[in-house]
Design an enzyme around this catalytic site. Sequence first.
Site, PDB file in Angstrom:
ATOM      1  N   LYS A 100      44.217  40.019  46.770  1.00 57.31           N
ATOM      2  CA  LYS A 100      45.168  41.303  45.910  1.00 57.31           C
ATOM      3  C   LYS A 100      45.814  42.201  47.086  1.00 57.31           C
ATOM      4  CE  LYS A 100      42.343  43.682  42.812  1.00 57.31           C
ATOM      5  NZ  LYS A 100      41.435  44.237  41.846  1.00 57.31           N
ATOM      6  N   ARG A 108      34.213  57.476  47.201  1.00 59.38           N
ATOM      7  CA  ARG A 108      34.327  58.358  46.344  1.00 59.38           C
ATOM      8  C   ARG A 108      33.587  59.923  46.790  1.00 59.38           C
ATOM      9  NH1 ARG A 108      34.970  56.787  41.329  1.00 59.38           N
ATOM     10  NH2 ARG A 108      34.837  54.875  40.733  1.00 59.38           N
ATOM     11  N   THR A 164      49.348  44.854  37.256  1.00 58.77           N
ATOM     12  CA  THR A 164      48.852  45.972  36.242  1.00 58.77           C
ATOM     13  C   THR A 164      49.169  47.523  35.525  1.00 58.77           C
ATOM     14  OG1 THR A 164      47.809  46.458  38.771  1.00 58.77           O
ATOM     15  CG2 THR A 164      47.946  48.761  37.577  1.00 58.77           C
ATOM     16  N   ARG A 193      39.864  36.489  33.889  1.00 58.43           N
ATOM     17  CA  ARG A 193      40.001  37.296  34.600  1.00 58.43           C
ATOM     18  C   ARG A 193      38.092  37.516  34.065  1.00 58.43           C
ATOM     19  NH1 ARG A 193      41.422  42.647  35.326  1.00 58.43           N
ATOM     20  NH2 ARG A 193      40.823  43.997  37.819  1.00 58.43           N
TER      21      ARG A 193
END
Length: 492
Positions: free
Chosen positions: A233, A92, A291, A51
């Site tokens: 994802k 953010r 993860t 990946r």
Amino acid sequence: MTPSEIPASGQKKAPIFRRHRQTKIVATVGPASSSADMLRRLMLAGVDVFRLNFSHGTQENHGEVLVRIRALEVEYDRPIGVIADLQGPKLRIGSFAEGAIGLRVGRVIRFDLDPAPGNEERVCLPHPEVISAMKVGSTLLLDDGKVRIRVIEQGADFLLGEVVAGTRLSNNKGFNVPDVMLPLSPLTPKDRRDMEFALNQGVEWIALSFVQRPEDVVEARGLIGDRAAIMLKIEKPMAIQHLDELIELSDALMVARGDLGVEMPAEDVPGLQKKIIRKSRDAGRPVIVATQMLESMISSPSPTRAEVSDVATAVYDGADAVMLSAETAAGSYPLEAVAIMDRIVGRVEGDESYLSIMDSQHPGLGKTTSDAITHSAHQSARAVDAKAIVTYTESGSTTLRAARERPPMPILAISIHDTTARRLALSYGVHTVHVTKGISSFGEMVPEAVRIAQDYGIAGIGDRIAITAGVPFGRTGSTNTLRIIYLEPEQD
């Protein structure tokens, strides 16, 4: 191989080999693993797919890594899949005059578009589309969920939020919005540039972040076409609401438990993992569990018992692949992380209960000839104790049907297309072989299948293999032939 058994560059090359496990291993490449020697060692230790994380590094860096991976393919005559994982939108907040502020439950903070440094009363939230989408009662999760804010007022260009949890907030922390559909494309200008670069370099998979709805996939498909397969994802609660449609539109899925665990209650994630794997398998889509699988191995040479159990659970759930992220990208023990993951997978698949679990979760039989033939191949192969199911495939669809069955024996996938062979490296139980000479008839395929099975140590004299293919050859998705072949001794 254990890390100590893996030869360094310049030493004698290992012979042609195959994995003796069905579940695949994906490793993320980063500073700890980008050298040619380390990539080689990781592949030998157990990595099937690499990946490239475009959230980090430069296009030049990723291009150099891809060249090294392709050189490994040539050296070991083994197709290796490559995933280009796009960053997606990064939400953010702005900065603070003092770098950070203290928080207490009940404090009210204003989030607005003013770029000036913030203080304990206000901070910049430079995303007008987020402000307009929020409602009173909506939640803002900041700093990976460490800070929780409930919206108590919405204006044209500001939000007022009450602190529900958290004690500190610092500059430029990311935030999540778990309960609102944001009017954002998953493809930012940076993603579009990175995607075009990756496609031009010839990667097999484009992984999309921040997918919320089917329209997101349609947009990406229009840009990608048939140049690469699309991996979704699953990391947003809104994606769960459209899961069936997203699976149908995708080529593969990744259970991205990091963001999913921030935006949803952590206790919901294990059940969702099982649900996504089950539905992906039913649809014949490869699925990765990702993860924090061996997170402690970023700085430790061995994992915790809980991490070992986590990897084992994903294998028992029937995932096509398990993935390492920072463990191999930036950790101190990338080789050890791959080696222990390889051992965990092997131990689970050797458990006597594993096969019964795979059979108990068997997907329903499709109503096409291809589905019927593939199902029969699985049953027949088990009945005669065949050493492999061999598929000759143009697009990969024949092989994906076989992988959906989760057979106990390997699936030997033969394809004249290198891209197809590389994509199938991600799928459960599939050993892919790229051939350069086309096969035009079943009569040509049988001796070729026998030769390859013997070359790779999959079957020998006196063994049986089950062969499926579509006749006439060259027609995608037309699996209609099954033969059981007995490997007889050569006659004098």
